[in-house]
Structure formats: C-alpha cells, structure tokens
Design an enzyme around this catalytic site. Sequence first.
Site, mmCIF file in Angstrom:
data_model
loop_
_atom_site.group_PDB
_atom_site.id
_atom_site.type_symbol
_atom_site.label_atom_id
_atom_site.label_comp_id
_atom_site.label_asym_id
_atom_site.label_seq_id
_atom_site.Cartn_x
_atom_site.Cartn_y
_atom_site.Cartn_z
ATOM 1 N N LYS A 1 49.358 8.211 47.586
ATOM 2 C CA LYS A 1 49.286 7.119 48.566
ATOM 3 C C LYS A 1 48.006 6.303 48.383
ATOM 4 O O LYS A 1 48.037 5.065 48.387
ATOM 5 C CB LYS A 1 49.342 7.694 49.980
ATOM 6 C CG LYS A 1 50.672 8.326 50.342
ATOM 7 C CD LYS A 1 50.580 8.991 51.715
ATOM 8 C CE LYS A 1 51.852 9.720 52.077
ATOM 9 N NZ LYS A 1 51.758 10.394 53.386
ATOM 10 N N ALA B 1 46.493 10.256 53.050
ATOM 11 C CA ALA B 1 46.580 11.504 53.808
ATOM 12 C C ALA B 1 48.013 12.007 53.820
ATOM 13 O O ALA B 1 48.963 11.225 53.783
ATOM 14 C CB ALA B 1 46.080 11.300 55.241
ATOM 15 N N ASP B 2 48.138 13.317 53.868
ATOM 16 C CA ASP B 2 49.464 13.912 53.993
ATOM 17 C C ASP B 2 49.311 15.306 54.579
ATOM 18 O O ASP B 2 48.235 15.898 54.545
ATOM 19 C CB ASP B 2 50.187 13.980 52.648
ATOM 20 C CG ASP B 2 51.700 14.034 52.832
ATOM 21 O OD1 ASP B 2 52.330 12.962 52.843
ATOM 22 O OD2 ASP B 2 52.246 15.139 52.994
ATOM 23 N N GLN B 3 50.410 15.814 55.096
ATOM 24 C CA GLN B 3 50.417 17.137 55.702
ATOM 25 C C GLN B 3 51.693 17.859 55.308
ATOM 26 O O GLN B 3 52.773 17.264 55.312
ATOM 27 C CB GLN B 3 50.335 17.006 57.226
ATOM 28 C CG GLN B 3 50.199 18.310 57.972
ATOM 29 C CD GLN B 3 50.167 18.067 59.477
ATOM 30 O OE1 GLN B 3 51.120 17.564 60.055
ATOM 31 N NE2 GLN B 3 49.053 18.402 60.112
ATOM 32 N N ALA C 1 45.734 17.141 54.180
ATOM 33 C CA ALA C 1 44.949 16.628 53.060
ATOM 34 C C ALA C 1 44.542 15.186 53.282
ATOM 35 O O ALA C 1 45.299 14.384 53.825
ATOM 36 C CB ALA C 1 45.753 16.727 51.762
#
Length: 199
Positions: free
Chosen positions: A58, A74-76, A112
């Site tokens: 991203k 960001a990611d989860q 993250a």
Amino acid sequence: MTPLILASTSAARKSMLTGAGVGFNAVAPDLDEADLKQRLVTGGMGARDLAEALAEAKALAISETQPTALVIGADQTLAVEDGLLLDKPETPDDAKAQLRQLSGKGHRLFSAALVAAAGVAVWNHVGIVRLSMRPLSDAFIDDYVAAHWHDIRHSVGCYQIEGAGAQLFTKVEGDYFDVMGLPLLPLLAFLRERKLMAS
C-alpha cells in the site's frame, strides 16, 4: 515540511492519526489487495509477514507516484490459535461463522505499519496482540451480529474493541492501538525522529 500521506481510507486509522495531532492526507492506493493477499497466502506466507507485506504494498503504491512525501501503509491480519487466517466478513452469516470459530479460543492480531519515501521502505513496525474470547452462545452471536453488523462488517474478527466488541473477551494482551489497526505509538516516535511532530 514533508507531506505525510496515509495510504488508506480506514476511518479508524484516520481517527487515530487525527486524534494524535498528526497532519496528513488520506489516499486509497491503486492496488488489488484481495488478489495480492491471495497470492501471498497461497505462497505460504504467515499472518505476521502478510500484514507487513500488505502494508508495504500500500505504501509503495502511493510513494512511487508521490516521491516527495512520506507514505504510511498499514494492514492487520488475524490468526486463530490453530493458525487459521480470517478475513473481513462479506455477509452477516460469514460474521457468525467467524465468531463461532473464535468463540472460547485465543487469537492473535498482527498490526503492521510501514513508511515509504521515494518508493523505498524507510521504517516499519508490527505490533502483536493476543486476545482470549469467551465462549459465546449461538443466541448471543445471532443477536450481536444483528445489532452490530453495520459496524463490524469492515473488521477482521467481527468486533470493535472500543464498542460492544469488548463484551466478547476475557483477556487482551497488547497495545490498544494495535487492536484498532495501527501501531500508533511507534509510528509517532518515528515521526518525531523525522521532525514531523514536536518533540
């Protein structure tokens, strides 16, 4: 001052940054996230590395076209104690099935964030939260999803810890902001180091 871009339109992430006094623009990356995630999972990537890889993808998607800015990706991801990866539910029935899978078990959230500049990753962090969900009856799950579907449909694991989702848990070990989807405190420390926030 160096422009700061959040490569996301997530309401929770925007709210956290805004609440912390961070000035930024939010831009949705031009990225087929579902396809990338499927390819990474098929290739055997685990939950922690997957969160980091998606955050990086991203950030780089925006950074390559905005070389003068710092871009936050960001990611989860969520992994049940048996290693099963869960995605955001597509329907209320999906949400009910996920909650039945999580009921009475522990799971981990990997949150993250990665910052890119001129198409290169310059900082990253992955926060880990361990959560224990109490046993949930089918009746509770049905009522919970019916009452909160609009709020939980964008949440992996089908809960929002800041709201009624708190009812689901017996124990949460880790940072609150990580549960919300962004390792905010380490990110703020990085921004202070880069003189983008007052120290």
